[in-house]
Design a protein around this motif. Structure first.
Motif, PDB file in Angstrom:
ATOM      1  N   LEU A  47       0.791  -1.343  -0.132  1.00 45.66           N
ATOM      2  CA  LEU A  47      -0.169  -0.014   0.041  1.00 45.66           C
ATOM      3  C   LEU A  47       1.044   1.486   0.065  1.00 45.66           C
ATOM      4  O   LEU A  47       0.495   2.296  -0.720  1.00 45.66           O
ATOM      5  N   ALA A  48       2.012   1.297   0.684  1.00 45.56           N
ATOM      6  CA  ALA A  48       2.905   2.322   0.759  1.00 45.56           C
ATOM      7  C   ALA A  48       3.313   2.792  -0.588  1.00 45.56           C
ATOM      8  O   ALA A  48       3.687   3.722  -1.231  1.00 45.56           O
ATOM      9  N   GLY A  49       3.741   1.574  -1.247  1.00 46.19           N
ATOM     10  CA  GLY A  49       4.311   1.642  -2.667  1.00 46.19           C
ATOM     11  C   GLY A  49       3.130   2.385  -3.565  1.00 46.19           C
ATOM     12  O   GLY A  49       3.702   3.118  -4.636  1.00 46.19           O
ATOM     13  N   LEU A  50       2.130   1.784  -3.358  1.00 47.23           N
ATOM     14  CA  LEU A  50       1.001   2.388  -4.316  1.00 47.23           C
ATOM     15  C   LEU A  50       0.761   3.945  -4.088  1.00 47.23           C
ATOM     16  O   LEU A  50       0.502   4.601  -5.093  1.00 47.23           O
ATOM     17  N   LEU A  51       0.740   4.226  -2.734  1.00 46.81           N
ATOM     18  CA  LEU A  51       0.556   5.659  -2.650  1.00 46.81           C
ATOM     19  C   LEU A  51       1.687   6.597  -2.876  1.00 46.81           C
ATOM     20  O   LEU A  51       1.489   7.592  -3.151  1.00 46.81           O
TER      21      LEU A  51
END
Length: 54
Positions: A47-51
């Motif tokens: 999720l951090a990579g997507l954000l």
């Protein structure tokens, strides 16, 4: 983290084969905890990579 979960799972299987039920149960419990921690960290990282890309 996933490596250690698999190691404890293998230890549990070997202990169960040789009849050490208490050790096997403890190792399975540790493996479950480590797997859950791995899964939570993997999802958080995803999720951090997507954000970060937005």
């Amino acid at each position: 983290m996933l490596y250690y979960a698999v190691v404890f799972l293998v230890i549990a299987l070997i202990a169960a084969v040789f009849g050490f039920g208490g050790i096997a149960a403890s190792a399975v419990g540790i493996a479950k905890i480590l797997f859950v921690i791995f899964a939570v960290l993997a999802i958080a990282s995803f999720l951090a990579g997507l954000l970060r890309r937005k």
